[in-house]
Design a protein around this motif. Structure first.
Motif, mmCIF file in Angstrom:
data_model
loop_
_atom_site.group_PDB
_atom_site.id
_atom_site.type_symbol
_atom_site.label_atom_id
_atom_site.label_comp_id
_atom_site.label_asym_id
_atom_site.label_seq_id
_atom_site.Cartn_x
_atom_site.Cartn_y
_atom_site.Cartn_z
ATOM 1 N N GLU A 50 84.747 37.936 57.412
ATOM 2 C CA GLU A 50 85.856 38.514 56.649
ATOM 3 C C GLU A 50 85.372 39.595 55.684
ATOM 4 O O GLU A 50 86.094 40.535 55.377
ATOM 5 C CB GLU A 50 86.597 37.425 55.872
ATOM 6 C CG GLU A 50 87.455 36.549 56.745
ATOM 7 C CD GLU A 50 88.105 35.394 55.988
ATOM 8 O OE1 GLU A 50 87.954 35.298 54.754
ATOM 9 O OE2 GLU A 50 88.782 34.578 56.659
ATOM 10 N N GLN A 68 84.313 29.512 69.414
ATOM 11 C CA GLN A 68 83.860 29.833 68.056
ATOM 12 C C GLN A 68 82.866 30.991 68.036
ATOM 13 O O GLN A 68 82.734 31.671 67.031
ATOM 14 C CB GLN A 68 83.206 28.614 67.406
ATOM 15 C CG GLN A 68 84.185 27.515 67.080
ATOM 16 C CD GLN A 68 83.480 26.299 66.540
ATOM 17 O OE1 GLN A 68 82.526 25.818 67.130
ATOM 18 N NE2 GLN A 68 83.954 25.806 65.408
ATOM 19 N N ASN A 98 82.171 27.810 58.583
ATOM 20 C CA ASN A 98 82.900 28.401 57.457
ATOM 21 C C ASN A 98 82.152 29.585 56.857
ATOM 22 O O ASN A 98 82.778 30.568 56.434
ATOM 23 C CB ASN A 98 83.183 27.338 56.392
ATOM 24 C CG ASN A 98 84.283 26.406 56.835
ATOM 25 O OD1 ASN A 98 85.351 26.836 57.232
ATOM 26 N ND2 ASN A 98 84.019 25.117 56.792
ATOM 27 N N LYS A 145 82.751 32.528 59.066
ATOM 28 C CA LYS A 145 84.101 33.050 58.816
ATOM 29 C C LYS A 145 84.124 33.900 57.548
ATOM 30 O O LYS A 145 84.666 35.014 57.542
ATOM 31 C CB LYS A 145 85.088 31.891 58.699
ATOM 32 C CG LYS A 145 86.503 32.323 58.438
ATOM 33 C CD LYS A 145 87.446 31.147 58.289
ATOM 34 C CE LYS A 145 88.831 31.669 57.960
ATOM 35 N NZ LYS A 145 89.622 30.711 57.222
#
Length: 163
Positions: free
Chosen positions: A25, A45, A18, A21
């Motif tokens: 972003e 991943q 997470n 991610k």
């Protein structure tokens, strides 16, 4: 990849995935260190990421990942002992990068703290505190959440969390 002013993430725990991610972003440069075993399991991943394969507590692997020029080394494996050794290795290399250590089991929090990471995070401790408050009928407001978060994330000030 130019491995300067980047984040090094060690491990592929759910928090690591997470975090990858969220940083991706935000277009932050990341280098992920994974063991050969995990690399085989998590190919999807890791696609498109800068990956170094090896023992993340090994100084040579951290050096290959650019530890001397990193913003932070995030020890986010599922193993608390590995996380402690990652922090020790980064400190031993005299890196100026901030160190973050994940504690998966609350019983290990003092052991992980003893290696002096800049930030210690224990999601389990945070979640159990919130759950206990809810089950006890206590009110939960922003102040109580910040207090619980500060208790489970040592090394951050309330000012940094409220940014």
């Amino acid at each position: 990849m130019d491995r300067t002013n980047h984040f090094i993430i060690c491990g592929l725990s759910s928090l690591a995935v997470n975090t990858i991610k969220q940083l991706t972003e935000r277009k932050q440069p990341i280098t992920v260190i994974v063991s050969p075993r995990i690399q085989q399991v998590a190919k999807d991943q890791l696609e498109g990421l800068d990956v170094v394969v090896g023992d993340y507590s090994d100084g040579a692997i951290l050096t290959q990942a650019g530890v001397m020029n990193a913003k932070a080394v995030l020890a986010l494996s599922d193993d608390d002992a590995d996380n402690a050794f990652i922090v020790l290795s980064a400190i031993e290399l005299a890196s100026s990068a901030r160190t973050v250590a994940l504690v998966n089991e609350s019983k290990n929090i003092n052991k992980v703290k003893s290696v002096n990471p800049d930030i210690v995070i224990s999601p389990q401790q945070f979640a159990s505190d919130i759950l206990a408050r809810v089950l006890n009928g206590e009110s939960i407001d922003s102040d109580s959440i910040v207090a619980s978060l500060l208790h489970s994330v040592q090394g951050l000030s309330e000012k940094e969390i409220n940014k």
